[in-house]
Structures are given as structure tokens and as C-alpha cells.
Write a protein that holds these residues in place. Structure first.
Motif, PDB file in Angstrom:
ATOM      1  N   SER A  80       0.807  -1.217   0.000  1.00  0.00           N
ATOM      2  CA  SER A  80       0.000   0.000   0.000  1.00  0.00           C
ATOM      3  C   SER A  80       0.839   1.265   0.000  1.00  0.00           C
ATOM      4  CB  SER A  80      -0.917   0.021   1.233  1.00  0.00           C
ATOM      5  OG  SER A  80      -0.159   0.176   2.410  1.00  0.00           O
ATOM      6  N   SER A  81       2.146   1.138   0.232  1.00  0.00           N
ATOM      7  CA  SER A  81       2.999   2.322   0.299  1.00  0.00           C
ATOM      8  C   SER A  81       4.266   2.091  -0.509  1.00  0.00           C
ATOM      9  CB  SER A  81       3.365   2.633   1.761  1.00  0.00           C
ATOM     10  OG  SER A  81       4.349   3.653   1.822  1.00  0.00           O
ATOM     11  N   PRO A  82       4.710   3.090  -1.267  1.00  0.00           N
ATOM     12  CA  PRO A  82       5.953   2.935  -2.022  1.00  0.00           C
ATOM     13  C   PRO A  82       7.190   3.099  -1.150  1.00  0.00           C
ATOM     14  CG  PRO A  82       5.052   5.119  -2.382  1.00  0.00           C
ATOM     15  CD  PRO A  82       4.044   4.385  -1.529  1.00  0.00           C
ATOM     16  N   ASN A  83       7.002   3.490   0.112  1.00  0.00           N
ATOM     17  CA  ASN A  83       8.131   3.793   0.987  1.00  0.00           C
ATOM     18  C   ASN A  83       8.320   2.725   2.059  1.00  0.00           C
ATOM     19  OD1 ASN A  83       8.676   6.323  -0.276  1.00  0.00           O
ATOM     20  ND2 ASN A  83       6.938   7.198   0.828  1.00  0.00           N
ATOM     21  N   THR A  84       9.579   2.523   2.434  1.00  0.00           N
ATOM     22  CA  THR A  84       9.919   1.519   3.441  1.00  0.00           C
ATOM     23  C   THR A  84      11.072   2.022   4.300  1.00  0.00           C
ATOM     24  OG1 THR A  84       9.266  -0.329   2.011  1.00  0.00           O
ATOM     25  CG2 THR A  84      10.774  -0.837   3.808  1.00  0.00           C
ATOM     26  N   THR A  85      10.957   1.792   5.607  1.00  0.00           N
ATOM     27  CA  THR A  85      12.091   1.984   6.511  1.00  0.00           C
ATOM     28  C   THR A  85      12.344   0.654   7.215  1.00  0.00           C
ATOM     29  OG1 THR A  85      11.637   4.329   6.894  1.00  0.00           O
ATOM     30  CG2 THR A  85      12.960   3.189   8.553  1.00  0.00           C
ATOM     31  N   LEU A  86      13.544   0.167   7.079  1.00  0.00           N
ATOM     32  CA  LEU A  86      13.930  -1.124   7.661  1.00  0.00           C
ATOM     33  C   LEU A  86      14.914  -0.911   8.798  1.00  0.00           C
ATOM     34  CD1 LEU A  86      14.275  -4.240   7.727  1.00  0.00           C
ATOM     35  CD2 LEU A  86      15.945  -3.984   5.871  1.00  0.00           C
ATOM     36  N   PHE A  87      14.619  -1.492   9.945  1.00  0.00           N
ATOM     37  CA  PHE A  87      15.561  -1.529  11.056  1.00  0.00           C
ATOM     38  C   PHE A  87      16.246  -2.891  11.015  1.00  0.00           C
ATOM     39  CE2 PHE A  87      12.367   1.578  12.382  1.00  0.00           C
ATOM     40  CZ  PHE A  87      13.162   2.631  12.801  1.00  0.00           C
ATOM     41  N   ALA A  88      17.470  -2.901  10.515  1.00  0.00           N
ATOM     42  CA  ALA A  88      18.188  -4.152  10.304  1.00  0.00           C
ATOM     43  C   ALA A  88      18.751  -4.679  11.628  1.00  0.00           C
ATOM     44  CB  ALA A  88      19.325  -3.945   9.303  1.00  0.00           C
ATOM     45  N   HIS A 112      10.060  -5.199  12.127  1.00  0.00           N
ATOM     46  CA  HIS A 112      11.174  -4.251  12.060  1.00  0.00           C
ATOM     47  C   HIS A 112      11.139  -3.413  10.784  1.00  0.00           C
ATOM     48  CE1 HIS A 112      12.543  -6.930  15.226  1.00  0.00           C
ATOM     49  NE2 HIS A 112      13.466  -6.052  15.547  1.00  0.00           N
ATOM     50  N   THR A 113       9.994  -3.425  10.094  1.00  0.00           N
ATOM     51  CA  THR A 113       9.867  -2.707   8.833  1.00  0.00           C
ATOM     52  C   THR A 113       8.648  -1.791   8.884  1.00  0.00           C
ATOM     53  OG1 THR A 113      10.775  -4.650   7.701  1.00  0.00           O
ATOM     54  CG2 THR A 113       9.783  -2.949   6.335  1.00  0.00           C
ATOM     55  N   LEU A 114       8.843  -0.524   8.500  1.00  0.00           N
ATOM     56  CA  LEU A 114       7.769   0.469   8.523  1.00  0.00           C
ATOM     57  C   LEU A 114       7.332   0.798   7.097  1.00  0.00           C
ATOM     58  CD1 LEU A 114       9.394   3.075  10.972  1.00  0.00           C
ATOM     59  CD2 LEU A 114       8.253   0.919  11.562  1.00  0.00           C
ATOM     60  N   PRO A 115       6.049   1.016   6.860  1.00  0.00           N
ATOM     61  CA  PRO A 115       5.579   1.388   5.519  1.00  0.00           C
ATOM     62  C   PRO A 115       5.660   2.899   5.287  1.00  0.00           C
ATOM     63  CG  PRO A 115       3.695   1.071   6.953  1.00  0.00           C
ATOM     64  CD  PRO A 115       4.923   0.749   7.789  1.00  0.00           C
ATOM     65  N   LEU A 116       6.792   3.475   5.632  1.00  0.00           N
ATOM     66  CA  LEU A 116       7.007   4.910   5.440  1.00  0.00           C
ATOM     67  C   LEU A 116       8.503   5.190   5.396  1.00  0.00           C
ATOM     68  CD1 LEU A 116       7.817   5.993   8.576  1.00  0.00           C
ATOM     69  CD2 LEU A 116       5.388   5.614   8.882  1.00  0.00           C
ATOM     70  N   ARG A 117       8.865   6.345   4.853  1.00  0.00           N
ATOM     71  CA  ARG A 117      10.276   6.727   4.762  1.00  0.00           C
ATOM     72  C   ARG A 117      10.619   7.588   5.966  1.00  0.00           C
ATOM     73  NH1 ARG A 117      13.935  10.471   2.863  1.00  0.00           N
ATOM     74  NH2 ARG A 117      15.702   9.597   1.679  1.00  0.00           N
ATOM     75  N   LEU A 118      11.572   7.122   6.784  1.00  0.00           N
ATOM     76  CA  LEU A 118      11.898   7.814   8.032  1.00  0.00           C
ATOM     77  C   LEU A 118      13.411   7.874   8.239  1.00  0.00           C
ATOM     78  CD1 LEU A 118      10.342   9.151  10.400  1.00  0.00           C
ATOM     79  CD2 LEU A 118      10.649   7.015  11.664  1.00  0.00           C
TER      80      LEU A 118
END
Length: 352
Positions: A80-88, A112-118
Motif C-alpha cells: 500500500s505504500s511505495p516507501n519503506t524503513t527497515l531496522f536491520a 522491524h519494517t515500517l511502511p514509510l520513509r523515516l
């Protein structure tokens, strides 16, 4: 990796990658809160973004996550979102997960993955206590500590050790010192956290847009199924309906019923019946046209928080249609049989 040999580590990475590939074959990629934007382009393992991000992870010695991102990038993406923030998660923490089932490991990465760019500069501007949505359904993480002076932060009380390890237009990766949830042998789900349970701790996406729940006309759904050749399915739904209504689905805005005329024979007292019925109910109203507009590997969130469905297509020989829409390998044989403002019923060929 401590005293573990290089060969041991390579074996570990390959094992976990193969496990995730197996899970991704039978189960969908990560879940998210809505599936209404079919224009999200899924990453390929040959995508330059995936390759560059994987390389950045490997250079910082996050080799396990680098391998998973390279081999199966769809695990980390929202439909649903083109953006991803991953906490590796660092390798040393993942190395002790060999006793955990692959499905749980997949849920761990979704958590650990967000559907937004942060990026870090934006994260540091968030108030301490802000809850962030993850790809794992009904699970959020909390910015537990923010120190603007030292430019450090913690999420779920875990330090971000490698901020902005990778910064892309749609993908951001931070390294963290450990998992956001304690890991114990034989775990099969992420335990509930008290950090983001309060109504006052709204997630970023919830603050932007809150869905207005509606009353689903379950009685009408069962009547339509019963009178149109789906009696076993109607009986099964009726048997577990009270549990479905009371089980955390009061915020539904609509449902999609995937009804089969040949429901697997299960006793109404069987715990499996509840799981089977939940898997045949998508937590969103989707017509056949809306389903057809979604890309391959788009996710369909069901009432089972750990069992989503996936859109696929198969080639059709000697037909006016070049491709046939499939849901987790099952064909829709009677699209849009019945529809109202809060539900739609599709007939499918066999049990999911």
C-alpha cells in the motif's frame, strides 16, 4: 559473529535465506494496513535499489539481512505504500534464531519494517513515545528515547547503532543492536507489547487517517450463501460468527467473502474451522475489478492476522484472456456474485 567460523556463518545465512524463500512461496509478503494502491512497484532481486541496499548492509556487516533483502526483497515491502524503513537486526542476534520457525522469522522482520520513509533527521523530530506502524498487522513500535543533542535514538528501547546506513528515494535502512522483541526458543508469534497499547499513542498513519467502522450485514451474507449453493460454507460461517464478531474486528469498514461450494468437512466444534473461515474473509471490500487492478504479489489481508493471501496470475491457453487472476493459487470462478456497500462475495474453485 564471535567464535563461529566463516563456513558456519555462510551456512547460517544460506539456511535462513532458503527458509524465507520457502515461506514466501507458500505465504504472502509482508502485511500492511491497507491494499488500495495498486501502483506500488515491487522490488526485484535484480533491482538496483535492492542491490545497492544489500551492498550497504553487507559493508556494515549486516550480512544476514543483506542476503534476505537480495534474495527475497518483497518480504520488506508494503503493497500500500511505495516507501519503506527497515531496522536491520545485527547478525549476532539473528544467529540464535535457528530453533524458531521460518514463519515467525518472517513476522520478526515485518515487525522491524515500517511502511514509510523515516531517515534519522526526521525520526529525531518525532516526540518521544511516538508509535510507528509496522508491516506486522496490529503491531507498532515506539520511539522510546530521543536525544537531539547527541543525535541518538532508541526504538522499543533498542539503540539505533547505524543510522541512515542506506538512504534511497523510497527505502531507508537503519541498523539496530538487537530485535525489538525478546527472542525465546520455540516462539511462534511476536508477543503483545505494552508500549503502544494506549489510545493516546496513535501511530503516524492512524493520526493521518482513521477508518470509520461500519456494521457488516453478516446475516444477509449467510442467507445469500445458503440460498445459492454454498450451504456448507454458510453453515461453517454461522458456526464461528460470534467468535469472528468478538475477535478484534470491530473496526472493519467492509469485507470480501471468498466462498467455496466444497468447503473442507470440519466439525463446528473444530478449532480448525475458525482458522479456515477467517482465511476466506478479506478485511476489506474488494470487487473483482479492484482485485484485477492489483499487481502480482499484492497482499490481501484476511481476518487471520498471520495468514494473508496473495494476488497471482497464470497464463491461459486458447482463451480471450491472456492471464487468469488467482488468489493464493485459487481461481475466482464466480466474481461479484453478491455485493452491498459493506461486503462483496466471490465464488472460488476450492478451499484456500
Amino acid at each position: 559473529m564471535g567464535c563461529c567460523s566463516l563456513d558456519c556463518f555462510v551456512y547460517f545465512v544460506l539456511s535462513i535465506a532458503l527458509a524465507f524463500m520457502a515461506v514466501s512461496t507458500t505465504l504472502p509478503p509482508p502485511p500492511d494496513s491497507n491494499i488500495t494502491k495498486p501502483n506500488v512497484r515491487p522490488l526485484s532481486h535484480r533491482d538496483p535499489l535492492s542491490l545497492n541496499a544489500s551492498q550497504a548492509l553487507r559493508q556494515s556487516n549486516f550480512k544476514a539481512i543483506a542476503t534476505l533483502l537480495r534474495i527475497s526483497p518483497e518480504i520488506f515491502l508494503s503493497s500500500s505504500s511505495p516507501n519503506t524503513t527497515l531496522f536491520a537486526i545485527d547478525d549476532s542476534s539473528l544467529f540464535n534464531t535457528s530453533s524458531l520457525p521460518p514463519l515467525f522469522l518472517k513476522q520478526l522482520l515485518q515487525y522491524h519494517t515500517l511502511p514509510l520513509r523515516l531517515p534519522m533527521k526526521d525520526l529525531l523530530q518525532k516526540p518521544q513515545g511516538t508509535c510507528l506502524p509496522t508491516l506486522l498487522r496490529h503491531k507498532s513500535v515506539q520511539i522510546s528515547t530521543v536525544d537531539k543533542e547527541s543525535r541518538t535514538a532508541e526504538v522499543n528501547h533498542v539503540m539505533i547503532s547505524h543510522p541512515d546506513m542506506f538512504l534511497g528515494d523510497s527505502l531507508v535502512i537503519h541498523g539496530v543492536l538487537g530485535p525489538f522483541s525478546p527472542l525465546q526458543p520455540h516462539m511462534d508469534h511476536i508477543p503483545h507489547s505494552s508500549l503502544c497499547q494506549s489510545d493516546r499513542n496513535k501511530t503516524i498513519l492512524e493520526e493521518e487517517e482513521e477508518a470509520v467502522p461500519v456494521k457488516i450485514d453478516w446475516t444477509r451474507i449467510i442467507q445469500l450463501l445458503s440460498s445459492n449453493g454454498f450451504v456448507p460454507f454458510a453453515i461453517g460461517l454461522h458456526s464461528v460468527l460470534n467468535r469472528i464478531i468478538s475477535d478484534q474486528h470491530k473496526n472493519l469498514t467492509g469485507v470480501t467473502i471468498l466462498a467455496t461450494p466444497s468447503l473442507v468437512s470440519l466439525s463446528s466444534a473444530s478449532p480448525l474451522l475458525y482458522e479456515v473461515m477467517r482465511r476466506h474473509i478479506i478485511a476489506q471490500r474488494l470487487t473483482n475489478k479492484e482485485l484485477a487492478s492489483m499487481p502480482d504479489k499484492a497482499l490481501l489481508k484476511t481476518l487471520d492476522p498471520y495468514q494473508d493471501l496473495i494476488i497471482t496470475r497464470t497464463s491461459v491457453v486458447n482463451s480471450s484472456q491472456s492471464q487468469r487472476l488467482m488468489i493464493s493459487g485459487v481461481e475466482i470462478i464466480a466474481p461479484d456474485m453478491f455485493s452491498s456497500s459493506n461486503f462483496v462475495i466471490h465464488g472460488i474453485s476450492h478451499t484456500l
